[in-house]
Motif scaffolding. Structure first.
Motif, PDB file in Angstrom:
ATOM      1  N   ILE A 128       0.863  -1.185   0.000  1.00  0.00           N
ATOM      2  CA  ILE A 128       0.000   0.000   0.000  1.00  0.00           C
ATOM      3  C   ILE A 128       0.898   1.234   0.000  1.00  0.00           C
ATOM      4  N   GLN A 152      -7.069   3.155   3.093  1.00  0.00           N
ATOM      5  CA  GLN A 152      -6.728   1.973   2.306  1.00  0.00           C
ATOM      6  C   GLN A 152      -6.669   0.716   3.172  1.00  0.00           C
ATOM      7  N   ARG A 202      -8.675  -2.869   3.018  1.00  0.00           N
ATOM      8  CA  ARG A 202      -7.945  -4.135   2.977  1.00  0.00           C
ATOM      9  C   ARG A 202      -8.401  -5.058   4.102  1.00  0.00           C
TER      10      ARG A 202
END
Length: 99
Positions: free
Chosen positions: A65, A88, A92
């Motif tokens: 990431i 993010q 995930r």
């Protein structure tokens, strides 16, 4: 979690490193699957409004990431980058949840 710093076109700052390390440790407490982080602190002379750039790349299971931000101060850049990474990582984590 191991954290590696690289300073590009700017002086090394222990206070900025500690500030960033603290933020990343809080992130690691929340998301236990983080392995390591690469932090790049850069200075862009051409950008007069901002020019303080923070790039962070996180290693974790699956694809890495990455987030970057360009702000008027390094602290603002680190905060903005951490916020992007948090968004993010939440996405995930939803993928990792078992049904």
């Amino acid at each position: 979690m191991t954290v590696n710093f690289q300073y590009v076109n700017t002086d090394v700052s222990e206070t900025l490193s500690e500030f960033t390390r603290d933020k990343l440790e809080k992130l690691a407490d929340k998301f236990e699957f983080l392995i390591s982080a690469q932090v790049y602190i850069k200075h862009d002379d051409k950008n007069y409004d901002a020019g303080k750039i923070c790039n962070i790349e996180l290693s974790l299971p699956g694809p890495r990431i990455f987030a970057t931000s360009n702000e008027p101060s390094y602290e603002m850049a680190v905060n903005e980058t951490i916020n992007d990474l948090t968004r993010q990582l939440k996405k995930r984590k939803e993928v990792f949840k078992t049904h």
